[in-house]
Design an enzyme around this catalytic site. Structure first.
Site, short mmCIF file in Angstrom:
data_model
loop_
_atom_site.label_atom_id
_atom_site.label_comp_id
_atom_site.label_asym_id
_atom_site.label_seq_id
_atom_site.Cartn_x
_atom_site.Cartn_y
_atom_site.Cartn_z
N ALA A 83 -10.54 -3.71 -7.13
CA ALA A 83 -9.79 -4.73 -5.83
C ALA A 83 -7.85 -4.29 -5.70
O ALA A 83 -7.35 -4.72 -6.81
CB ALA A 83 -10.39 -6.21 -6.02
N GLY A 84 -7.60 -4.52 -4.97
CA GLY A 84 -6.43 -4.88 -4.93
C GLY A 84 -5.85 -5.86 -3.56
O GLY A 84 -6.89 -5.29 -2.08
N ASN A 141 8.99 1.13 -3.24
CA ASN A 141 8.69 0.83 -1.85
C ASN A 141 9.40 -0.17 -1.48
O ASN A 141 9.98 -0.63 -1.84
CB ASN A 141 6.90 1.77 -1.02
CG ASN A 141 6.88 1.93 0.07
OD1 ASN A 141 8.39 2.55 0.40
ND2 ASN A 141 5.79 1.75 0.65
N VAL A 142 10.20 0.20 -0.16
CA VAL A 142 10.77 -0.67 0.71
C VAL A 142 9.71 -1.79 0.70
O VAL A 142 9.10 -1.12 1.70
CB VAL A 142 11.27 -0.66 1.76
CG1 VAL A 142 12.12 -1.33 2.70
CG2 VAL A 142 12.51 1.03 1.54
N GLY A 143 9.87 -3.16 1.02
CA GLY A 143 8.87 -3.91 1.49
C GLY A 143 7.90 -4.59 0.02
O GLY A 143 7.23 -4.98 0.82
N TYR A 147 4.23 -6.01 -4.75
CA TYR A 147 3.09 -4.70 -5.12
C TYR A 147 3.64 -3.53 -6.26
O TYR A 147 2.58 -3.70 -6.92
CB TYR A 147 2.83 -4.02 -3.25
CG TYR A 147 1.18 -3.58 -3.86
CD1 TYR A 147 0.60 -3.57 -3.85
CD2 TYR A 147 2.07 -1.98 -3.60
CE1 TYR A 147 -0.38 -2.77 -3.70
CE2 TYR A 147 0.76 -0.92 -3.04
CZ TYR A 147 -0.84 -1.61 -3.72
OH TYR A 147 -1.83 -0.28 -3.07
N PRO A 177 -3.18 6.53 -6.33
CA PRO A 177 -2.87 6.87 -5.18
C PRO A 177 -1.96 6.63 -4.17
O PRO A 177 -0.82 5.91 -4.26
CB PRO A 177 -4.45 6.25 -3.86
CG PRO A 177 -4.50 5.36 -5.30
CD PRO A 177 -3.94 5.69 -6.01
N GLY A 178 -1.87 8.14 -2.96
CA GLY A 178 -1.29 8.40 -2.18
C GLY A 178 -1.21 7.26 -1.44
O GLY A 178 -1.78 6.40 -1.22
N ILE A 180 -3.42 5.98 1.81
CA ILE A 180 -4.81 6.21 2.20
C ILE A 180 -5.42 5.67 2.90
O ILE A 180 -5.03 4.82 3.58
CB ILE A 180 -5.79 6.15 1.01
CG1 ILE A 180 -5.44 6.77 -0.68
CG2 ILE A 180 -7.05 6.07 1.47
CD1 ILE A 180 -5.30 8.13 -0.67
#
Ligand code: NDP
Length: 240
Positions: A83-84, A141-143, A147, A177-178, A180
């Protein structure tokens, strides 16, 4: 006939109602596992399995999930902390609510999921945990300060857990994961998606099933019996 050894093993998947979680639930079901999964909201076409409505941010609800799964199925062998959520904004625009929402779900949710189950796995000297982290947790990652922080923390958690769990015959691994193809990509504007695709040597986003196979491998007491504390990247060569 070759087997991953998951037949009749009880596995709990959090956030199993859609996206990557649903693909994991479906594959584990095909592989003969007894699958239970949690969800927050009702969806059309939910996967097979014992479906339990529970928010991972609620410790009492997750305690009840652990009890219910063992009561209804059998002692838990595997846990997939899947879950995320995201709340993407560049840092100056990020609100405390965005920060807390993501950390509460992705990190505290991991804690709430595993807290009632890990002692049982240690006691039974058997089990496998797979935490779903992210490419963002490794490369940023930008933004995604919120997360990425929560997903990097999940990697630290998994590595520490693997070291203390080893003596009890319990393994803990992560899948990163990249990008998805799930609802999670929907809010990303097309122009940004094109830019991301240009960075991925495979020139396509991954499919939920491609993550599910990695999870099944890491849960398998046969295929990955000597693998613990690792982060398996499934990202079409979109490495850090
Ligand atoms: P989706 O948004 O498609 O699905 C998320 C799932 O998590 C849903 O089942 C959702 O339930 C559940 N969920 C969210 N918050 C909670 C909560 N508080 N309590 C219980 N369940 C919750 O996401 P994906 O399938 O794409 O993502 C699955 C995992 O993979 C996440 O951890 C994500 O961070 C990670 N990941 C995804 C990537 C991607 O590109 N898609 C890349 C890297 C990692 P409900 O439907 O009820 O809201």
């Amino acid at each position: 006939m070759l087997s991953l050894g998951l037949e009749d093993k009880t596995v709990l998947v959090t956030g199993g109602s859609r996206g990557i979680g649903a693909a994991i639930v479906r594959l584990l079901d095909i592989l003969g596992a007894r699958v239970a999964y949690t969800y927050r909201s009702e969806h059309n076409d939910p996967p097979q399995g014992l479906a339990l409505q529970a928010d991972v941010t609620d410790p009492a609800a997750m305690n009840a999930v652990a009890e219910k799964v063992e009561h209804s199925l059998s002692p838990i062998y595997g846990v997939v902390a899947n879950a995320g959520m995201t709340r993407d904004k560049v840092f100056p625009k990020l609100t405390t609510e965005d920060w807390n929402g993501v950390v509460d779900t992705n990190l505290n949710g991991l804690y709430n999921t595993l807290k009632p189950i890990i002692p049982k796995l240690y006691e039974r000297q058997m089990g496998a945990v797979v935490c779903i982290t992210s490419i963002s947790g490794e490369r940023g990652n930008v933004g995604q300060t919120n997360y990425a922080a929560s997903k990097a923390a999940a990697i630290g958690f998994t590595k520490s857990l693997s070291r203390e769990a080893a003596r009890y015959g319990v393994r803990a691994n992560a899948v990163a994961p990249g990008f998805i193809e799930t609802d999670m990509l929907k809010p990303i504007p097309d122009a940004i998606k094109e830019r991301i695709l240009a960075e991925i040597p495979f020139r396509r986003f991954g499919k939920p099933e491609e993550i599910a196979w990695a999870v099944a491998f890491l849960l398998s007491p046969i295929a990955s019996s000597y693998i613990t504390g690792t982060v398996l990247r499934v990202n079409g060569a979109h490495h850090t």
